[in-house]
Design an enzyme around this catalytic site. Sequence first.
Site, PDB file in Angstrom:
ATOM      1  N   HIS A   1       7.475  -3.353  -0.198  1.00 56.33           N
ATOM      2  CA  HIS A   1       5.851  -2.961   0.047  1.00 56.33           C
ATOM      3  C   HIS A   1       6.707  -1.199   1.152  1.00 56.33           C
ATOM      4  O   HIS A   1       7.084  -1.777   2.282  1.00 56.33           O
ATOM      5  CB  HIS A   1       4.984  -3.159   0.269  1.00 56.33           C
ATOM      6  CG  HIS A   1       4.019  -2.321   0.480  1.00 56.33           C
ATOM      7  ND1 HIS A   1       2.472  -1.765  -0.823  1.00 56.33           N
ATOM      8  CD2 HIS A   1       3.953  -1.144   0.270  1.00 56.33           C
ATOM      9  CE1 HIS A   1       1.794  -1.134  -0.844  1.00 56.33           C
ATOM     10  NE2 HIS A   1       2.810  -0.604  -0.193  1.00 56.33           N
TER      11      HIS A   1
ATOM     12  N   HIS B   1       8.148   2.310   2.152  1.00 57.50           N
ATOM     13  CA  HIS B   1       8.285   3.885   1.826  1.00 57.50           C
ATOM     14  C   HIS B   1       9.660   4.504   2.547  1.00 57.50           C
ATOM     15  O   HIS B   1      10.172   4.303   3.372  1.00 57.50           O
ATOM     16  CB  HIS B   1       6.973   4.224   1.605  1.00 57.50           C
ATOM     17  CG  HIS B   1       5.574   3.859   1.319  1.00 57.50           C
ATOM     18  ND1 HIS B   1       5.331   4.331   0.203  1.00 57.50           N
ATOM     19  CD2 HIS B   1       4.729   2.974   1.724  1.00 57.50           C
ATOM     20  CE1 HIS B   1       3.997   3.848  -0.392  1.00 57.50           C
ATOM     21  NE2 HIS B   1       3.947   2.608   0.799  1.00 57.50           N
TER      22      HIS B   1
ATOM     23  N   ASP C   1       1.224   3.298  -6.008  1.00 58.41           N
ATOM     24  CA  ASP C   1       0.847   3.099  -4.390  1.00 58.41           C
ATOM     25  C   ASP C   1       0.600   4.479  -4.004  1.00 58.41           C
ATOM     26  O   ASP C   1       1.373   5.434  -4.091  1.00 58.41           O
ATOM     27  CB  ASP C   1       1.670   2.165  -4.279  1.00 58.41           C
ATOM     28  CG  ASP C   1       1.321   1.992  -2.414  1.00 58.41           C
ATOM     29  OD1 ASP C   1       0.064   1.153  -2.181  1.00 58.41           O
ATOM     30  OD2 ASP C   1       2.574   2.562  -1.276  1.00 58.41           O
TER      31      ASP C   1
ATOM     32  N   HIS D   1      -2.753  -0.369  -5.384  1.00 56.25           N
ATOM     33  CA  HIS D   1      -3.725   0.153  -4.184  1.00 56.25           C
ATOM     34  C   HIS D   1      -5.109   0.217  -4.304  1.00 56.25           C
ATOM     35  O   HIS D   1      -4.885   1.147  -5.211  1.00 56.25           O
ATOM     36  CB  HIS D   1      -3.213   0.981  -3.763  1.00 56.25           C
ATOM     37  CG  HIS D   1      -3.647   2.238  -2.707  1.00 56.25           C
ATOM     38  ND1 HIS D   1      -2.842   2.364  -1.576  1.00 56.25           N
ATOM     39  CD2 HIS D   1      -4.954   2.658  -3.332  1.00 56.25           C
ATOM     40  CE1 HIS D   1      -3.955   3.042  -1.055  1.00 56.25           C
ATOM     41  NE2 HIS D   1      -4.316   2.999  -1.622  1.00 56.25           N
TER      42      HIS D   1
ATOM     43  N   HIS E   1      -1.273  -4.705  -0.258  1.00 56.03           N
ATOM     44  CA  HIS E   1      -1.687  -4.929   1.220  1.00 56.03           C
ATOM     45  C   HIS E   1      -3.653  -4.997   0.796  1.00 56.03           C
ATOM     46  O   HIS E   1      -4.086  -4.228   1.308  1.00 56.03           O
ATOM     47  CB  HIS E   1      -1.812  -3.286   1.875  1.00 56.03           C
ATOM     48  CG  HIS E   1      -1.697  -2.106   1.508  1.00 56.03           C
ATOM     49  ND1 HIS E   1      -2.905  -2.155   0.000  1.00 56.03           N
ATOM     50  CD2 HIS E   1      -1.347  -0.855   0.674  1.00 56.03           C
ATOM     51  CE1 HIS E   1      -2.578  -0.788  -0.840  1.00 56.03           C
ATOM     52  NE2 HIS E   1      -1.590  -0.275   0.054  1.00 56.03           N
TER      53      HIS E   1
ATOM     54  N   ASP F   1       4.752  -1.993   4.386  1.00 58.50           N
ATOM     55  CA  ASP F   1       3.763  -1.198   3.956  1.00 58.50           C
ATOM     56  C   ASP F   1       4.868  -0.581   4.540  1.00 58.50           C
ATOM     57  O   ASP F   1       4.086   0.877   5.380  1.00 58.50           O
ATOM     58  CB  ASP F   1       2.335  -1.107   3.919  1.00 58.50           C
ATOM     59  CG  ASP F   1       1.724  -0.158   3.690  1.00 58.50           C
ATOM     60  OD1 ASP F   1       2.976   0.727   2.511  1.00 58.50           O
ATOM     61  OD2 ASP F   1       0.525   0.349   3.640  1.00 58.50           O
TER      62      ASP F   1
ATOM     63  N   HIS G   1       6.387   8.365   8.747  1.00 59.26           N
ATOM     64  CA  HIS G   1       5.608   9.944   9.135  1.00 59.26           C
ATOM     65  C   HIS G   1       6.433  11.053  10.262  1.00 59.26           C
ATOM     66  O   HIS G   1       6.523  10.006  11.328  1.00 59.26           O
ATOM     67  CB  HIS G   1       4.670   9.955   9.360  1.00 59.26           C
ATOM     68  CG  HIS G   1       3.592   9.510   7.813  1.00 59.26           C
ATOM     69  ND1 HIS G   1       3.775  10.245   7.056  1.00 59.26           N
ATOM     70  CD2 HIS G   1       3.198   8.508   7.883  1.00 59.26           C
ATOM     71  CE1 HIS G   1       2.842   9.752   6.069  1.00 59.26           C
ATOM     72  NE2 HIS G   1       2.629   8.252   6.285  1.00 59.26           N
TER      73      HIS G   1
ATOM     74  N   PHE H   1      -1.732   8.477   6.862  1.00 63.97           N
ATOM     75  CA  PHE H   1      -2.626   7.315   6.339  1.00 63.97           C
ATOM     76  C   PHE H   1      -0.686   6.666   7.273  1.00 63.97           C
ATOM     77  O   PHE H   1       0.339   6.993   6.050  1.00 63.97           O
ATOM     78  CB  PHE H   1      -2.674   7.289   5.830  1.00 63.97           C
ATOM     79  CG  PHE H   1      -4.374   7.269   5.706  1.00 63.97           C
ATOM     80  CD1 PHE H   1      -5.350   7.025   6.653  1.00 63.97           C
ATOM     81  CD2 PHE H   1      -4.741   8.337   4.801  1.00 63.97           C
ATOM     82  CE1 PHE H   1      -6.147   7.024   5.905  1.00 63.97           C
ATOM     83  CE2 PHE H   1      -5.699   8.501   4.191  1.00 63.97           C
ATOM     84  CZ  PHE H   1      -6.840   8.424   5.429  1.00 63.97           C
ATOM     85  N   GLY H   2      -0.005   5.051   7.862  1.00 62.28           N
ATOM     86  CA  GLY H   2       0.664   4.301   7.454  1.00 62.28           C
ATOM     87  C   GLY H   2       1.484   4.416   8.877  1.00 62.28           C
ATOM     88  O   GLY H   2       1.389   5.305   9.988  1.00 62.28           O
TER      89      GLY H   2
END
Length: 422
Positions: A59, A61, A151, A178, A231, A304, A308, A322-323
Amino acid sequence: MDLLIRNGRLVDPGRKIDTVTDILVRDGKIRKIGQVDSQDIPVFDAAKLIVAPGFFDIHVHLREPGTEEAETIATGGQAAVAGGFTAVAAMPNTKPPNDNPSMTHYIVSEAKRSSPARVFPIGAISKDQKGETLAEIGEMYEAGIVGISDDGKPVMDAQLFRRALEYAQLFDLPVIQHCEDLHLSKGGVMHEGVHSTRLGLKGIPAAAESTMVSRDLILSQMTGGKYHVAHLSTRQAVEMVRQAKASGIRISAEVTPHHFTLTDAAVAEYDTNAKMNPPLRSEDDVAAVVAGIRDGTIDAIASDHAPHHINLKMLEFDRAPFGITGLETAVGLAFTRLQLPIERMIDMFSLNPQKIMKVAPWGIFEGSPADLTILDPARKWTFDVVKTRSKSRNSPFHGWELTGKAVATIVGGKVVHEEKRL
Ligand SMILES: [Zn+2]
Protein backbone atom coordinates in the site's frame (compact mmCIF):
# COMPACT_ATOMS: atom_id res chain seq x y z
CA MET A 1 25.86 -10.11 -11.95
CA ASP A 2 26.92 -12.77 -9.47
CA LEU A 3 26.89 -12.42 -5.72
CA LEU A 4 27.69 -14.65 -2.79
CA ILE A 5 25.69 -13.89 0.37
CA ARG A 6 27.78 -15.48 3.05
CA ASN A 7 26.92 -16.84 6.50
CA GLY A 8 23.50 -15.27 6.87
CA ARG A 9 20.71 -16.77 8.96
CA LEU A 10 18.25 -17.61 6.19
CA VAL A 11 14.65 -17.49 7.37
CA ASP A 12 11.76 -18.35 5.06
CA PRO A 13 8.84 -19.67 7.11
CA GLY A 14 6.91 -20.45 3.91
CA ARG A 15 9.52 -23.05 3.03
CA LYS A 16 10.37 -24.05 6.61
CA ILE A 17 13.89 -22.68 6.30
CA ASP A 18 15.83 -21.37 9.30
CA THR A 19 19.52 -22.08 8.91
CA VAL A 20 22.90 -20.36 8.74
CA THR A 21 24.50 -20.81 5.34
CA ASP A 22 25.30 -19.14 2.00
CA ILE A 23 23.27 -18.10 -1.01
CA LEU A 24 24.80 -18.04 -4.47
CA VAL A 25 23.14 -15.61 -6.85
CA ARG A 26 23.57 -15.86 -10.60
CA ASP A 27 21.82 -13.81 -13.29
CA GLY A 28 19.57 -12.24 -10.69
CA LYS A 29 18.29 -15.54 -9.33
CA ILE A 30 19.06 -17.76 -6.39
CA ARG A 31 21.16 -20.58 -7.85
CA LYS A 32 22.33 -22.42 -4.78
CA ILE A 33 21.54 -22.51 -1.07
CA GLY A 34 24.25 -24.06 1.07
CA GLN A 35 27.95 -23.68 1.60
CA VAL A 36 29.67 -22.26 -1.44
CA ASP A 37 33.45 -22.29 -1.93
CA SER A 38 34.07 -19.79 -4.58
CA GLN A 39 36.61 -17.14 -5.35
CA ASP A 40 36.20 -14.32 -7.84
CA ILE A 41 32.61 -13.63 -6.78
CA PRO A 42 31.68 -10.47 -4.90
CA VAL A 43 30.77 -11.39 -1.33
CA PHE A 44 28.08 -9.86 0.85
CA ASP A 45 28.94 -10.70 4.44
CA ALA A 46 25.66 -11.51 6.20
CA ALA A 47 27.17 -12.92 9.40
CA LYS A 48 24.90 -12.21 12.40
CA LEU A 49 22.19 -10.90 10.07
CA ILE A 50 18.86 -12.37 9.01
CA VAL A 51 18.29 -12.97 5.30
CA ALA A 52 14.57 -12.90 4.51
CA PRO A 53 12.45 -13.08 1.36
CA GLY A 54 12.15 -9.55 -0.02
CA PHE A 55 9.70 -7.37 1.89
CA PHE A 56 6.68 -6.18 -0.08
CA ASP A 57 4.74 -3.05 0.88
CA ILE A 58 1.31 -3.50 -0.68
CA HIS A 59 0.00 0.00 0.00
CA VAL A 60 2.07 2.88 -1.35
CA HIS A 61 1.28 6.15 -3.12
CA LEU A 62 3.98 7.11 -5.62
CA ARG A 63 2.23 10.27 -6.92
CA GLU A 64 3.47 9.90 -10.48
CA PRO A 65 1.97 11.01 -12.77
CA GLY A 66 0.45 14.26 -11.61
CA THR A 67 2.01 15.22 -8.28
CA GLU A 68 5.73 14.77 -8.92
CA GLU A 69 6.58 17.59 -6.53
CA ALA A 70 5.62 15.19 -3.70
CA GLU A 71 7.07 11.91 -5.04
CA THR A 72 8.03 10.12 -8.24
CA ILE A 73 8.28 6.46 -9.11
CA ALA A 74 12.06 6.86 -8.85
CA THR A 75 12.15 8.57 -5.43
CA GLY A 76 9.41 6.36 -4.04
CA GLY A 77 11.42 3.34 -5.18
CA GLN A 78 14.52 4.72 -3.45
CA ALA A 79 12.59 5.26 -0.21
CA ALA A 80 11.27 1.69 -0.52
CA VAL A 81 14.68 0.03 -0.76
CA ALA A 82 16.03 2.32 1.99
CA GLY A 83 13.25 0.94 4.20
CA GLY A 84 14.01 -2.69 3.29
CA PHE A 85 11.30 -3.20 0.67
CA THR A 86 12.25 -4.97 -2.53
CA ALA A 87 8.77 -4.40 -3.95
CA VAL A 88 5.81 -2.08 -3.55
CA ALA A 89 2.26 -2.06 -4.87
CA ALA A 90 1.33 1.39 -6.15
CA MET A 91 -2.16 2.69 -5.47
CA PRO A 92 -3.96 4.04 -8.53
CA ASN A 93 -5.00 7.48 -7.27
CA THR A 94 -2.52 9.41 -9.38
CA LYS A 95 -3.57 12.30 -11.63
CA PRO A 96 -4.98 10.95 -13.85
CA PRO A 97 -5.68 7.66 -12.05
CA ASN A 98 -4.49 4.25 -13.21
CA ASP A 99 -7.82 3.11 -14.64
CA ASN A 100 -6.70 1.99 -18.12
CA PRO A 101 -3.99 -0.23 -19.65
CA SER A 102 -1.88 2.54 -21.14
CA MET A 103 -1.44 4.08 -17.70
CA THR A 104 -0.57 0.66 -16.28
CA HIS A 105 2.01 0.20 -19.05
CA TYR A 106 3.48 3.60 -18.26
CA ILE A 107 3.95 2.79 -14.56
CA VAL A 108 5.48 -0.60 -15.32
CA SER A 109 7.97 0.79 -17.84
CA GLU A 110 8.85 3.89 -15.82
CA ALA A 111 9.47 1.70 -12.76
CA LYS A 112 11.76 -0.58 -14.74
CA ARG A 113 13.68 2.46 -15.93
CA SER A 114 13.97 4.43 -12.71
CA SER A 115 13.01 2.51 -9.55
CA PRO A 116 15.45 0.30 -7.63
CA ALA A 117 12.42 -1.48 -6.08
CA ARG A 118 9.98 -3.54 -8.09
CA VAL A 119 6.72 -1.68 -8.57
CA PHE A 120 3.45 -3.57 -9.02
CA PRO A 121 0.59 -1.30 -10.07
CA ILE A 122 -2.87 -1.56 -8.56
CA GLY A 123 -5.65 -0.62 -10.96
CA ALA A 124 -8.69 1.47 -10.14
CA ILE A 125 -11.99 -0.29 -9.47
CA SER A 126 -14.02 2.41 -11.19
CA LYS A 127 -13.40 4.74 -14.12
CA ASP A 128 -11.68 7.90 -12.89
CA GLN A 129 -12.27 6.49 -9.37
CA LYS A 130 -15.70 8.06 -9.52
CA GLY A 131 -17.51 4.99 -8.19
CA GLU A 132 -19.90 4.88 -11.15
CA THR A 133 -18.74 2.31 -13.72
CA LEU A 134 -16.05 -0.36 -13.64
CA ALA A 135 -12.60 0.56 -14.97
CA GLU A 136 -10.89 -1.50 -17.72
CA ILE A 137 -9.96 -4.25 -15.29
CA GLY A 138 -9.26 -7.08 -17.76
CA GLU A 139 -7.07 -4.88 -19.96
CA MET A 140 -5.19 -3.54 -16.94
CA TYR A 141 -4.64 -7.10 -15.76
CA GLU A 142 -3.00 -7.93 -19.09
CA ALA A 143 -0.81 -4.86 -18.62
CA GLY A 144 0.35 -5.94 -15.17
CA ILE A 145 -1.92 -4.89 -12.30
CA VAL A 146 -1.86 -7.09 -9.19
CA GLY A 147 -5.11 -5.94 -7.57
CA ILE A 148 -7.85 -3.31 -7.84
CA SER A 149 -8.78 -0.49 -5.49
CA ASP A 150 -10.27 2.99 -5.44
CA ASP A 151 -8.11 3.70 -2.37
CA GLY A 152 -8.61 7.16 -0.99
CA LYS A 153 -12.19 6.84 -2.14
CA PRO A 154 -14.41 4.06 -0.84
CA VAL A 155 -16.78 2.37 -3.29
CA MET A 156 -20.08 3.54 -1.84
CA ASP A 157 -22.27 1.89 -4.48
CA ALA A 158 -22.89 -1.66 -3.23
CA GLN A 159 -23.94 -2.88 -6.67
CA LEU A 160 -20.71 -1.64 -8.24
CA PHE A 161 -18.68 -3.24 -5.47
CA ARG A 162 -20.52 -6.51 -6.01
CA ARG A 163 -19.70 -6.38 -9.73
CA ALA A 164 -16.04 -5.65 -8.94
CA LEU A 165 -15.86 -8.68 -6.63
CA GLU A 166 -17.45 -10.85 -9.31
CA TYR A 167 -15.40 -9.59 -12.23
CA ALA A 168 -12.04 -9.57 -10.45
CA GLN A 169 -12.42 -13.30 -9.81
CA LEU A 170 -11.88 -13.96 -13.51
CA PHE A 171 -8.29 -12.83 -12.95
CA ASP A 172 -7.93 -13.91 -9.32
CA LEU A 173 -7.30 -10.27 -8.37
CA PRO A 174 -7.96 -8.99 -4.85
CA VAL A 175 -10.47 -6.18 -4.46
CA ILE A 176 -8.97 -3.75 -1.98
CA GLN A 177 -11.36 -1.51 -0.14
CA HIS A 178 -10.71 1.76 1.63
CA CYS A 179 -13.41 1.18 4.23
CA GLU A 180 -15.18 4.43 5.00
CA ASP A 181 -18.85 5.31 4.85
CA LEU A 182 -18.68 8.81 3.42
CA HIS A 183 -21.98 9.86 4.96
CA LEU A 184 -20.72 9.00 8.43
CA SER A 185 -17.29 10.55 7.92
CA LYS A 186 -18.39 13.67 6.06
CA GLY A 187 -16.37 16.71 7.05
CA GLY A 188 -14.36 14.77 9.62
CA VAL A 189 -10.65 15.40 10.02
CA MET A 190 -9.72 13.14 12.95
CA HIS A 191 -11.11 10.29 15.07
CA GLU A 192 -14.41 11.13 16.75
CA GLY A 193 -13.81 10.97 20.49
CA VAL A 194 -12.75 12.98 23.51
CA HIS A 195 -9.79 14.52 21.69
CA SER A 196 -11.83 15.77 18.73
CA THR A 197 -14.32 17.30 21.16
CA ARG A 198 -11.59 19.04 23.14
CA LEU A 199 -9.86 20.34 19.99
CA GLY A 200 -13.13 21.40 18.39
CA LEU A 201 -12.42 19.37 15.26
CA LYS A 202 -15.03 17.38 13.38
CA GLY A 203 -14.68 13.65 14.01
CA ILE A 204 -14.76 10.51 11.89
CA PRO A 205 -16.51 7.83 13.97
CA ALA A 206 -15.11 4.30 14.19
CA ALA A 207 -18.44 3.19 12.70
CA ALA A 208 -17.52 4.84 9.38
CA GLU A 209 -15.04 1.99 8.94
CA SER A 210 -16.91 -0.92 10.49
CA THR A 211 -20.23 -0.32 8.73
CA MET A 212 -18.40 -0.50 5.38
CA VAL A 213 -16.52 -3.67 6.40
CA SER A 214 -19.79 -5.29 7.40
CA ARG A 215 -21.46 -4.47 4.08
CA ASP A 216 -18.46 -5.70 2.15
CA LEU A 217 -18.31 -8.96 4.08
CA ILE A 218 -21.87 -9.72 3.05
CA LEU A 219 -20.99 -9.00 -0.58
CA SER A 220 -17.80 -11.06 -0.37
CA GLN A 221 -19.69 -14.01 0.97
CA MET A 222 -22.34 -13.62 -1.70
CA THR A 223 -19.87 -13.42 -4.59
CA GLY A 224 -16.96 -15.54 -3.33
CA GLY A 225 -14.67 -12.68 -4.33
CA LYS A 226 -11.20 -12.08 -2.93
CA TYR A 227 -11.64 -9.17 -0.53
CA HIS A 228 -8.87 -7.19 1.15
CA VAL A 229 -9.37 -4.55 3.83
CA ALA A 230 -6.84 -1.73 3.52
CA HIS A 231 -5.41 0.07 6.57
CA LEU A 232 -7.79 -1.39 9.16
CA SER A 233 -7.97 0.80 12.27
CA THR A 234 -10.87 -0.02 14.62
CA ARG A 235 -11.74 -2.66 17.21
CA GLN A 236 -15.08 -3.41 15.58
CA ALA A 237 -13.51 -4.00 12.18
CA VAL A 238 -10.82 -6.27 13.66
CA GLU A 239 -13.54 -8.33 15.33
CA MET A 240 -15.52 -8.58 12.10
CA VAL A 241 -12.50 -9.74 10.14
CA ARG A 242 -11.75 -12.34 12.83
CA GLN A 243 -15.29 -13.70 12.66
CA ALA A 244 -15.37 -13.66 8.87
CA LYS A 245 -12.16 -15.66 8.67
CA ALA A 246 -13.57 -18.19 11.11
CA SER A 247 -16.62 -18.60 8.89
CA GLY A 248 -14.53 -19.19 5.76
CA ILE A 249 -14.96 -15.91 3.87
CA ARG A 250 -12.01 -15.09 1.57
CA ILE A 251 -10.77 -12.03 3.37
CA SER A 252 -7.42 -10.53 4.22
CA ALA A 253 -6.51 -7.36 6.09
CA GLU A 254 -3.59 -5.02 6.45
CA VAL A 255 -2.65 -2.50 9.12
CA THR A 256 -0.26 0.45 9.04
CA PRO A 257 2.54 1.09 11.54
CA HIS A 258 0.95 4.39 12.58
CA HIS A 259 -2.29 2.65 13.49
CA PHE A 260 -0.53 0.21 15.82
CA THR A 261 1.81 2.87 17.24
CA LEU A 262 -0.07 6.16 17.70
CA THR A 263 -3.45 7.19 19.08
CA ASP A 264 -5.63 10.21 18.40
CA ALA A 265 -3.86 11.91 21.32
CA ALA A 266 -1.06 12.63 18.80
CA VAL A 267 -3.26 15.30 17.22
CA ALA A 268 -2.93 17.34 20.42
CA GLU A 269 -1.03 20.29 18.96
CA TYR A 270 -2.97 20.26 15.71
CA ASP A 271 0.04 18.49 14.18
CA THR A 272 -0.85 17.84 10.54
CA ASN A 273 1.59 14.91 10.53
CA ALA A 274 -0.97 13.20 12.77
CA LYS A 275 -3.68 13.67 10.14
CA MET A 276 -4.41 10.58 8.10
CA ASN A 277 -7.37 8.62 6.79
CA PRO A 278 -8.44 6.41 8.47
CA PRO A 279 -7.54 8.66 11.40
CA LEU A 280 -5.42 7.69 14.38
CA ARG A 281 -7.86 5.97 16.72
CA SER A 282 -8.41 5.46 20.45
CA GLU A 283 -6.20 3.47 22.80
CA ASP A 284 -8.80 0.71 22.81
CA ASP A 285 -8.73 0.49 19.01
CA VAL A 286 -4.93 0.34 18.98
CA ALA A 287 -4.99 -2.47 21.55
CA ALA A 288 -7.45 -4.40 19.37
CA VAL A 289 -5.31 -3.87 16.27
CA VAL A 290 -2.22 -5.16 18.09
CA ALA A 291 -4.18 -8.18 19.34
CA GLY A 292 -5.32 -8.80 15.75
CA ILE A 293 -1.70 -8.80 14.60
CA ARG A 294 -0.72 -11.22 17.36
CA ASP A 295 -3.47 -13.76 16.68
CA GLY A 296 -3.19 -13.68 12.87
CA THR A 297 -6.46 -11.87 12.18
CA ILE A 298 -4.40 -9.21 10.42
CA ASP A 299 -2.31 -10.60 7.58
CA ALA A 300 0.03 -7.82 6.57
CA ILE A 301 1.73 -4.60 7.58
CA ALA A 302 1.64 -1.93 4.87
CA SER A 303 2.86 1.64 5.18
CA ASP A 304 0.18 3.60 3.29
CA HIS A 305 3.16 5.80 2.31
CA ALA A 306 1.41 9.05 1.38
CA PRO A 307 3.88 11.81 0.55
CA HIS A 308 2.65 15.41 0.46
CA HIS A 309 4.53 18.58 -0.36
CA ILE A 310 5.47 20.57 2.73
CA ASN A 311 3.40 23.59 1.66
CA LEU A 312 0.24 21.50 1.89
CA LYS A 313 1.07 19.96 5.25
CA MET A 314 1.77 23.48 6.61
CA LEU A 315 -1.86 24.43 6.08
CA GLU A 316 -4.09 24.54 9.14
CA PHE A 317 -5.30 21.14 10.39
CA ASP A 318 -8.74 21.33 8.79
CA ARG A 319 -7.32 22.06 5.34
CA ALA A 320 -4.14 19.97 5.25
CA PRO A 321 -4.27 16.73 3.24
CA PHE A 322 -4.49 13.30 4.90
CA GLY A 323 -1.47 10.99 5.06
CA ILE A 324 2.14 10.50 6.09
CA THR A 325 5.23 8.94 4.57
CA GLY A 326 6.07 5.49 5.89
CA LEU A 327 8.37 3.40 3.73
CA GLU A 328 11.51 4.06 5.76
CA THR A 329 9.98 3.66 9.24
CA ALA A 330 7.61 0.69 8.78
CA VAL A 331 10.07 -2.11 9.56
CA GLY A 332 11.70 -0.29 12.48
CA LEU A 333 8.33 0.55 14.05
CA ALA A 334 7.15 -3.04 13.67
CA PHE A 335 10.28 -4.43 15.31
CA THR A 336 10.20 -1.87 18.11
CA ARG A 337 6.51 -1.81 18.88
CA LEU A 338 5.44 -5.41 18.23
CA GLN A 339 8.47 -7.56 19.03
CA LEU A 340 7.02 -10.46 17.07
CA PRO A 341 8.89 -13.71 16.43
CA ILE A 342 10.99 -13.21 13.28
CA GLU A 343 8.92 -15.77 11.34
CA ARG A 344 5.79 -13.76 11.99
CA MET A 345 7.51 -10.51 10.91
CA ILE A 346 8.48 -12.16 7.63
CA ASP A 347 4.95 -13.49 7.18
CA MET A 348 3.50 -10.01 7.62
CA PHE A 349 6.01 -8.16 5.48
CA SER A 350 6.68 -10.66 2.71
CA LEU A 351 4.83 -13.97 2.49
CA ASN A 352 1.29 -12.78 3.20
CA PRO A 353 1.61 -9.68 0.98
CA GLN A 354 2.69 -12.03 -1.84
CA LYS A 355 -0.36 -14.21 -1.21
CA ILE A 356 -2.75 -11.25 -1.08
CA MET A 357 -1.62 -9.72 -4.37
CA LYS A 358 -1.55 -11.50 -7.71
CA VAL A 359 2.23 -11.86 -8.02
CA ALA A 360 4.60 -14.70 -8.86
CA PRO A 361 6.06 -15.76 -5.50
CA TRP A 362 9.64 -15.21 -4.42
CA GLY A 363 11.51 -16.51 -1.41
CA ILE A 364 14.52 -18.50 -0.33
CA PHE A 365 14.46 -21.29 -2.87
CA GLU A 366 16.56 -22.16 -5.88
CA GLY A 367 15.24 -20.45 -8.98
CA SER A 368 13.59 -17.58 -7.10
CA PRO A 369 14.43 -14.01 -8.09
CA ALA A 370 17.19 -12.95 -5.68
CA ASP A 371 14.98 -10.39 -3.92
CA LEU A 372 16.09 -10.35 -0.30
CA THR A 373 15.76 -8.16 2.77
CA ILE A 374 18.66 -8.31 5.21
CA LEU A 375 17.63 -7.59 8.79
CA ASP A 376 19.35 -6.69 12.04
CA PRO A 377 16.69 -6.94 14.76
CA ALA A 378 19.08 -5.55 17.40
CA ARG A 379 20.23 -2.47 15.50
CA LYS A 380 19.43 0.77 17.31
CA TRP A 381 18.86 3.80 15.11
CA THR A 382 17.12 7.15 15.01
CA PHE A 383 14.87 8.20 12.15
CA ASP A 384 16.00 11.51 10.67
CA VAL A 385 13.41 12.78 8.22
CA VAL A 386 15.92 15.26 6.79
CA LYS A 387 17.79 12.29 5.34
CA THR A 388 14.72 10.64 3.82
CA ARG A 389 14.94 9.31 0.27
CA SER A 390 11.35 10.32 -0.28
CA LYS A 391 10.71 13.71 -1.86
CA SER A 392 8.42 14.52 1.06
CA ARG A 393 9.01 14.81 4.78
CA ASN A 394 5.55 14.47 6.29
CA SER A 395 6.38 11.93 8.97
CA PRO A 396 5.41 12.10 12.66
CA PHE A 397 8.35 9.81 13.50
CA HIS A 398 11.21 12.26 13.07
CA GLY A 399 13.69 11.78 15.92
CA TRP A 400 12.19 8.48 17.09
CA GLU A 401 14.65 5.95 18.45
CA LEU A 402 13.94 2.50 17.10
CA THR A 403 15.41 -0.97 17.55
CA GLY A 404 15.50 -3.24 14.51
CA LYS A 405 16.19 -2.32 10.92
CA ALA A 406 16.53 -3.60 7.41
CA VAL A 407 20.26 -3.03 6.87
CA ALA A 408 20.45 -4.07 3.21
CA THR A 409 18.09 -4.63 0.32
CA ILE A 410 18.85 -6.88 -2.63
CA VAL A 411 16.72 -6.79 -5.79
CA GLY A 412 17.42 -9.17 -8.65
CA GLY A 413 20.76 -10.05 -7.08
CA LYS A 414 21.88 -6.44 -6.90
CA VAL A 415 22.54 -4.72 -3.55
CA VAL A 416 20.38 -1.63 -4.06
CA HIS A 417 20.65 -0.37 -0.49
CA GLU A 418 23.13 -0.99 2.28
CA GLU A 419 23.55 0.67 5.68
CA LYS A 420 26.96 1.48 7.07
CA ARG A 421 28.37 -1.39 9.10
CA LEU A 422 28.65 -0.67 12.80
ZN1 LIG B 1 -3.73 4.82 0.83
